[in-house]
Motif scaffolding. Structure first.
Motif: not given
Ligand SMILES: O=C(O)CCC(=O)C(=O)O
Ligand SMILES: [Fe+2]
Length: 375
Positions: A253-268
């Protein structure tokens, strides 16, 4: 005669003929047509130093009362996305949907093509519709379900279609009620009650006033993931999207229009994202999440997106209470179908194209790239 335009007719006036991918599993090297040229509108992805390691998407426990509603409000104002656990959707149902999705994409190509999406249709098997907005091809395939999948499933599984129809129906029911619950929690944090949303139905359950689309995505193993892209940067057009990615990384996801953040998988866990229509409904207070999916070299990935939106004919406009002298009316009244029609032509420029005035600071403008560093 019913003259309300149907969601399934969105592309009738704007057909898009997108050829399907060759079998991606068969490539030992990344073909040039998939060698992704970074679009100049967003920062690039995985290997980019701008991918943030410290920031993480909020994880909210829905059973954490009385804190959960406030945490949701905050997450949607600052991120437009959060992950949720203790959401009440049975894990066994998520597992079954995952097995079904794998079974679908594991079918041989010619078989999948029996349920191919037509150029002017919405439902069926094919490449992401957003493919046409990017110069290179995406390393993914998809299957879209709108309304009943019966016809397509009969073609795919002549003997077993009814069990898969039942499964997707149950999934839709569970996701629909979770979306309704989450929307009220989110709106409640802005001081909005059922009286302020007259289209939500007499008991506010959205049952007769909403529609849903299920999007199954598959991202095969990729020989050169740093040069490829699974799904290019976009926002969803829905009110809310709930994504199941199980244990596989890929969503950023794009954070504050300037960097990508991985949505780290969480079980369930499920990923909840604000779509353009909730952004409009809240007069820009909740951010429409800009996101993309990257691919990897070790594990095939699937994801299941549930897009929750208003029924055909329901008109969405910013809730009156959220329009104030310091926060003027940002958007006009629009239906989901009208919005999708515009999006089919304008893609990531759609929100700004319908905006009535300049947004107050804090409203993420996906077209304002002044802050964006291009990789
Ligand atoms: O696969 C993912 O993680 C993202 C899917 C997505 O954004 C979509 O289907 O709209
Ligand atoms: Fe999306």
């Amino acid at each position: 005669m019913n003259t309300i335009p149907k969601l399934t007719d969105v592309y009738k006036t704007h057909p898009l003929d997108i050829p399907t991918n060759k079998n991606l599993d068969s490539f030992e090297q990344l073909p040039d047509t998939y060698d992704w040229i970074q679009p100049d509108s967003f920062p690039s992805s995985l290997t980019d130093p701008n991918v943030s390691l410290s920031d993480s998407v909020p994880l909210i426990d829905l059973s954490d009362l009385p804190n959960a509603p406030h945490l949701i409000g905050n997450a949607l104002k600052t991120w437009g996305v959060f992950q949720v656990i203790n959401h009440g959707v049975p894990i066994s149902l998520l597992n079954s949907m995952e097995s079904f999705t794998n079974a679908l994409f594991d079918l041989p190509s010619p078989h999948k093509l029996k349920a191919a999406r037509t150029p002017d249709g919405v439902a069926g098997y094919g490449l992401p519709r957003i493919s046409t907005f990017f110069p290179k091809r995406m390393w993914s395939e998809g299957f879209t379900i709108v309304g009943s999948p019966l016809e397509h499933f009969q073609k795919l599984w002549p003997d077993e279609y009814s069990k898969y129809c039942d499964l997707t129906e149950e999934y839709s029911r569970e996701m629909g009620s979770l979306c309704g619950r989450l929307i009220w929690l989110a709106l409640g944090e802005l001081g909005i009650t059922q009286e302020d949303v007259n289209w939500a139905g007499s008991n506010g359950d959205f049952k007769t006033s909403t529609n849903a689309v299920i999007q199954l995505n598959s991202y095969p193993i990729c020989p050169d993931p740093d040069r490829a892209m699974g799904l290019g940067a976009h926002t969803d057009s829905s009110l809310l999207t709930i994504l199941y990615q199980n244990n596989s990384r890929g969503l950023q996801v794009l954070r504050e229009g300037n960097r990508w953040v991985m949505v780290e998988p969480v079980n369930g866990a499920l990923v909840v994202q604000v779509g353009d229509l909730l952004h409009i409904l809240t007069n820009g207070l909740y951010l429409s999440s800009v996101h993309q999916a990257v691919v990897n070299q070790t594990q095939k990935r699937i994801s299941i997106a549930y897009f929750f939106g208003p029924s055909e004919g329901v008109e969405i406009s910013p809730i009156n209470k959220l329009v104030t002298p310091t926060r003027p009316l940002l958007y006009p009244t629009i239906t989901w179908t009208e919005y999708l029609r515009k999006k089919a032509k304008l893609f990531n420029n759609t929100l700004s194209s319908i905006r009535l005035c300049a947004p107050p600071s804090g409203v993420l403008d996906i077209n304002d790239h002044s802050e964006v560093k291009v990789g």
